[in-house]
Every structure is written in C-alpha cells, then in structure tokens.
Design a protein around this motif. Structure first.
Motif, mmCIF file in Angstrom:
data_model
loop_
_atom_site.group_PDB
_atom_site.id
_atom_site.type_symbol
_atom_site.label_atom_id
_atom_site.label_comp_id
_atom_site.label_asym_id
_atom_site.label_seq_id
_atom_site.Cartn_x
_atom_site.Cartn_y
_atom_site.Cartn_z
ATOM 1 N N GLU A 21 -3.745 -0.468 -3.910
ATOM 2 C CA GLU A 21 -4.866 -1.396 -3.864
ATOM 3 C C GLU A 21 -4.548 -2.711 -4.564
ATOM 4 N N ALA A 22 -3.566 -2.689 -5.481
ATOM 5 C CA ALA A 22 -3.181 -3.918 -6.189
ATOM 6 C C ALA A 22 -2.638 -4.968 -5.236
ATOM 7 N N ILE A 23 -2.143 -4.539 -4.071
ATOM 8 C CA ILE A 23 -1.603 -5.472 -3.089
ATOM 9 C C ILE A 23 -2.669 -6.467 -2.644
ATOM 10 N N ALA A 24 -3.908 -6.005 -2.547
ATOM 11 C CA ALA A 24 -4.997 -6.860 -2.050
ATOM 12 C C ALA A 24 -5.294 -8.028 -2.974
ATOM 13 N N THR A 25 -4.860 -7.944 -4.236
ATOM 14 C CA THR A 25 -5.117 -9.016 -5.195
ATOM 15 C C THR A 25 -3.842 -9.739 -5.615
ATOM 16 N N ALA A 26 -2.761 -9.556 -4.861
ATOM 17 C CA ALA A 26 -1.494 -10.217 -5.189
ATOM 18 C C ALA A 26 -1.665 -11.732 -5.163
ATOM 19 N N ASP A 27 -1.278 -12.389 -6.245
ATOM 20 C CA ASP A 27 -1.443 -13.839 -6.348
ATOM 21 C C ASP A 27 -0.297 -14.613 -5.717
ATOM 22 N N ARG A 28 0.896 -14.048 -5.742
ATOM 23 C CA ARG A 28 2.065 -14.724 -5.180
ATOM 24 C C ARG A 28 2.731 -13.801 -4.172
ATOM 25 N N VAL A 29 2.771 -14.237 -2.904
ATOM 26 C CA VAL A 29 3.170 -13.368 -1.800
ATOM 27 C C VAL A 29 4.339 -13.998 -1.036
ATOM 28 N N VAL A 30 5.342 -13.194 -0.729
ATOM 29 C CA VAL A 30 6.460 -13.601 0.124
ATOM 30 C C VAL A 30 6.361 -12.825 1.432
ATOM 31 N N LEU A 31 6.383 -13.544 2.545
ATOM 32 C CA LEU A 31 6.371 -12.924 3.870
ATOM 33 C C LEU A 31 7.731 -13.159 4.508
ATOM 34 N N GLY A 256 12.153 -6.568 -9.780
ATOM 35 C CA GLY A 256 11.491 -7.791 -10.197
ATOM 36 C C GLY A 256 10.010 -7.566 -10.435
ATOM 37 N N GLY A 257 9.591 -6.290 -10.405
ATOM 38 C CA GLY A 257 8.184 -5.968 -10.593
ATOM 39 C C GLY A 257 7.341 -6.287 -9.392
ATOM 40 N N CYS A 258 7.942 -6.263 -8.216
ATOM 41 C CA CYS A 258 7.284 -6.719 -6.984
ATOM 42 C C CYS A 258 6.997 -5.545 -6.055
ATOM 43 N N HIS A 259 5.762 -5.460 -5.548
ATOM 44 C CA HIS A 259 5.435 -4.520 -4.476
ATOM 45 C C HIS A 259 6.186 -4.925 -3.215
ATOM 46 N N THR A 260 6.638 -3.936 -2.435
ATOM 47 C CA THR A 260 7.258 -4.201 -1.144
ATOM 48 C C THR A 260 6.565 -3.359 -0.083
ATOM 49 N N VAL A 261 6.265 -3.977 1.058
ATOM 50 C CA VAL A 261 5.762 -3.238 2.213
ATOM 51 C C VAL A 261 6.609 -3.614 3.422
ATOM 52 N N ILE A 262 7.143 -2.607 4.095
ATOM 53 C CA ILE A 262 7.872 -2.797 5.351
ATOM 54 C C ILE A 262 6.904 -2.440 6.467
ATOM 55 N N ALA A 263 6.575 -3.407 7.309
ATOM 56 C CA ALA A 263 5.509 -3.196 8.288
ATOM 57 C C ALA A 263 5.815 -3.937 9.577
ATOM 58 N N SER A 264 5.017 -3.665 10.582
ATOM 59 C CA SER A 264 5.194 -4.264 11.897
ATOM 60 C C SER A 264 4.712 -5.716 11.910
ATOM 61 N N GLY A 265 5.558 -6.576 12.467
ATOM 62 C CA GLY A 265 5.140 -7.941 12.749
ATOM 63 C C GLY A 265 4.807 -8.127 14.209
ATOM 64 N N VAL A 266 4.863 -7.019 14.958
ATOM 65 C CA VAL A 266 4.537 -7.044 16.382
ATOM 66 C C VAL A 266 3.095 -6.613 16.611
ATOM 67 N N ASP A 267 2.647 -5.604 15.866
ATOM 68 C CA ASP A 267 1.251 -5.163 15.920
ATOM 69 C C ASP A 267 0.362 -6.299 15.419
ATOM 70 N N PRO A 268 -0.584 -6.788 16.222
ATOM 71 C CA PRO A 268 -1.353 -7.976 15.857
ATOM 72 C C PRO A 268 -2.106 -7.882 14.531
ATOM 73 N N GLY A 269 -2.578 -6.700 14.141
ATOM 74 C CA GLY A 269 -3.381 -6.613 12.935
ATOM 75 C C GLY A 269 -2.677 -6.028 11.733
ATOM 76 N N LEU A 271 -0.219 -7.049 9.616
ATOM 77 C CA LEU A 271 -0.035 -7.861 8.417
ATOM 78 C C LEU A 271 -1.344 -8.003 7.649
ATOM 79 N N ASP A 272 -2.429 -8.261 8.332
ATOM 80 C CA ASP A 272 -3.704 -8.416 7.636
ATOM 81 C C ASP A 272 -4.139 -7.119 6.966
ATOM 82 N N ARG A 273 -3.810 -5.987 7.572
ATOM 83 C CA ARG A 273 -4.144 -4.717 6.943
ATOM 84 C C ARG A 273 -3.290 -4.498 5.687
ATOM 85 N N VAL A 274 -2.024 -4.893 5.757
ATOM 86 C CA VAL A 274 -1.178 -4.801 4.570
ATOM 87 C C VAL A 274 -1.756 -5.642 3.443
ATOM 88 N N LEU A 275 -2.111 -6.887 3.751
ATOM 89 C CA LEU A 275 -2.608 -7.810 2.734
ATOM 90 C C LEU A 275 -3.956 -7.368 2.168
#
Length: 391
Positions: A21-31, A256-269, A271-275
């Motif tokens: 759930e901490a992912i939803a409040t991430a202040d600095r995000v790399v895509l 580096g203390g960073c969450h990582t998610v490996i997810a689909s960039g083809v499925d339209p929704g 990325l938003d679900r990850v975020l």
C-alpha cells in the motif's frame, strides 16, 4: 485486473515488514518503459501505449509527485525510418539507428506532455556518467533541479555514442548498464526514489513461459530477486533486456530502499493499478538501503583493478576488519589511490568492492614486505561486501 492468479515467491525468504500500500503514496517515481511497450513487433511506434504512460506521469505531476521516465525505443524507431527488415546487428548500425530514432522518440514525448500542460526534458546518459563520481553528482543535481521546477525528465542511454554490451563482452570489461532496466534501477537508486515500475510486454514475473506452459502463473511478490528460483532466461525480440535483467534491476533498486514493480505496459489499466497500490504485476519490496556513496561503489563505478585475497583474508573482512596489505595475495591491474577495485577470493569469486587508498605499485610493495602487512588498503567505510549487499 489480470486474470492470472499471483503466487508467492518460491525462495522462502523472510518477508520484510513493509506493505504494498506504500506504493500509492510514493513521492518520487521512476517509470521504465521497455521497447516491447513503446513499439509493436515490427518496430513501429505504439502511440497509444506511449501516451498512456505520459498521461499517468502527468497525473502524478498534478498530484505534486516527482516522476522520471526511462525509455527505450530509439533504435527501433531508427530502424523503421531506415526501412531495415531486421534489427541491427552491428554496433555501428545500432548507433546509427539510435541517432535517427532518438529525436523522433523525444518528439513524441514532447508532444504528449505539452498537450497535458507538462514540460519534459531529455537526458541522454552513458556509463561514464555513473562511473565518474563528479559527473554522477552533477547528474544528481541536474535531475533535482528539474524536479524542483516541475519538469519530467525523460532518460535514455545515449546509444548513438555508447559502447554497447556486445562491444564490452569483447574487452573483458563489464558495462555498468547494458540495458535500460539496469539504467532505470541506477537512476532510481541515485535519486533515492520511492518506486520504480518496470513496464514490459508481459504481466510480470511468471512461474514459466506462458507461451509454452498454459499453467504458468504470475508471481505476485519476490523478496530476494537474486534467489528467486525461477527460470526467467530469455528476452523479447526487440529489446536488450529480458526478465532476468529486470530482476537484476530490482535487486539494485531494492538496496536503494526503492519498491519495484514489474508489470504490463500493454494492458491499458495496469500502470494505474500499480500506482494505486493494487495487486498488479510482481512486487519486489525494498530492503535496508545502503548509503548513497555505498550504492555508487557497489553498482555505479567501474573497477580499475582487483585485489586477490590471501588465505584467511575473506574471514577477516567478514569479521569486520579493514582490508590490509597482509590480506592480499596479489594485485591485478593498474589503479590509483581513490579508484574502486574489486576484492576477490583465491578461487576468483567476488567478495566485494572498495575504494583503495594506495596506487597499485605501492600495494604490491606493501604486500610483499612483512613490515607493510598492517598498511590499510581499504577502510571499512569504503568497503562493500557481497554477503551484506549483493554486489
């Protein structure tokens, strides 16, 4: 939501006390956007996918969060512009395609962000920008300045001039990054980002290749990407990175203390679900973060030489001792004081990395004389051991 059922990581590692759930409040995000996301199989641009990433990044900016995009696709766009029937095989042709395609790729990002009222900036990076400590710090300051001004940096390896991984394999040197997965992880680590999302053309890490195994399932969480126990070899036809490179990138980012998610960039929704912190893709939680300088020593610098330990040297290092001349059987390579060197056991296995306090000539002299046995070559504050950080 993907219909694939997530399973836990098979490595049996203890789960860190951290919530997705901490992912939803991430202040600095790399895509990180892979080639299979921004281009179709024939190399042509997948505009709808690229613009979805732009829209998600713009939404993060409007929410007051900082976001950076690491993108692939320049070589593919150059190939299409040149009407090449196959991906380039030689370094020269690949660099030619990158030179042609990079401006086209950046123009698409510029147009997409401008329509949403967001300014973006192009940053082209080579391995020397990470290897050189001064340039590394300059890069950090530039990115920080862009964030303060509300700009979205769009980062890519400068393939038009970089020596790629195929060239490096012939030189005996290991590139700091040989694909944009690791580049993304290094940028995330350098910025102390809260989250990196590695967007690819599959739902995440699978228990098997879904193209060959209909029972393949999505792995929902991996706590130790270096001990995942999965067969993830192989790569897509267009990009340089495969799932193994993404797990390696996750390993670097996690330190580096960073969450990582490996997810689909083809499925339209997806990325938003990850975020939003939902159960999407494969999540690799952060581990205890190394300091900024330790991360540079461990992952960003290119070792200038090797110190091979004498018998008993590794045990003394694991016991908390600094590396002294008496612990060294031999020194390989020509290095100077302040350079990063590898530390290896007699059997050649990697023990760690450190910043050496003497030139290679003086190291050899100290190690060859009993009076110099206690000369400190690498202090503990400059020594990063493999067993403690996964160098």
């Amino acid at each position: 939501m993907s219909q694939l059922q997530p399973v836990s990581t098979p490595d049996g590692a203890a789960a860190p006390a951290v919530s997705r759930e901490a992912i939803a409040t991430a202040d600095r995000v790399v895509l990180k956007v892979g080639t299979g996301v921004v281009t179709h199989d024939d190399g042509t641009i997948a505009l709808s996918r690229l613009f979805r990433v732009v829209e998600s990044a713009s939404r993060l900016r409007r929410e007051g969060r900082e976001v950076l995009i690491v993108t692939s696709g320049a070589v593919g766009l150059g190939r299409v512009a040149l009407q090449l029937p196959e991906p380039p095989e030689t370094a020269a042709l690949k660099q030619t395609c990158a030179a042609i395609g990079q401006s086209r790729l950046m123009e698409l990002y510029q147009q997409g962000f401008a329509r949403l009222g967001v300014t973006c900036a192009q940053i082209l990076i080579t391995w020397t920008d990470f290897d050189d400590r001064v340039r590394y710090l300059n890069l950090h300051e530039t990115l920080q300045s862009l964030f303060r001004l509300g700009v979205v940096p769009v980062v890519n390896e400068n393939d038009a001039i970089s020596l790629n991984d195929r060239v490096y394999r012939g030189t005996g040197k290991r590139p700091i990054f040989d694909d944009n997965d690791r580049l993304g992880a290094l940028v995330a680590s350098e910025l102390a980002a809260d989250l990196i999302v590695l967007l690819t053309d599959v739902p995440g890490v699978m228990t098997a290749d879904p193209r060959r195994d209909p029972d393949a399932r999505l792995v929902g969480r991996i706590d130790r990407p270096d001990e995942h126990g999965l067969d993830v070899d192989g790569r897509s036809g267009l990009g340089r990175g495969g799932m193994a490179s993404k797990l390696e990138a996750a390993r670097v980012a996690s330190r580096g203390g960073c969450h990582t998610v490996i997810a689909s960039g083809v499925d339209p929704g997806a990325l938003d679900r990850v975020l939003a912190g939902e159960e999407e893709g494969t999540w690799i939680p952060p581990r205890a973060a190394l300091s900024s300088r330790s991360r540079w020593i461990a992952y960003c610098s290119h070792p200038r030489g090797t110190l091979v330990l004498a018998e008993g040297g590794e045990e003394r290092l694991q016991g908390g001792e600094p590396l002294r001349a008496g612990d060294v059987a031999r020194a390989d390579g020509a290095f100077r004081r302040g350079d990063v060197v590898e530390v290896r056991a007699l059997d050649g296995s990697l023990v760690g990395r450190g910043v050496v306090a003497l030139d290679s000539r003086l190291v050899v002299q100290a190690a060859s004389h009993q009076a110099g046995a206690n000369v400190e070559l690498v202090g503990r504050e400059h020594l990063i051991l493999k067993e403690t950080n996964g160098v």
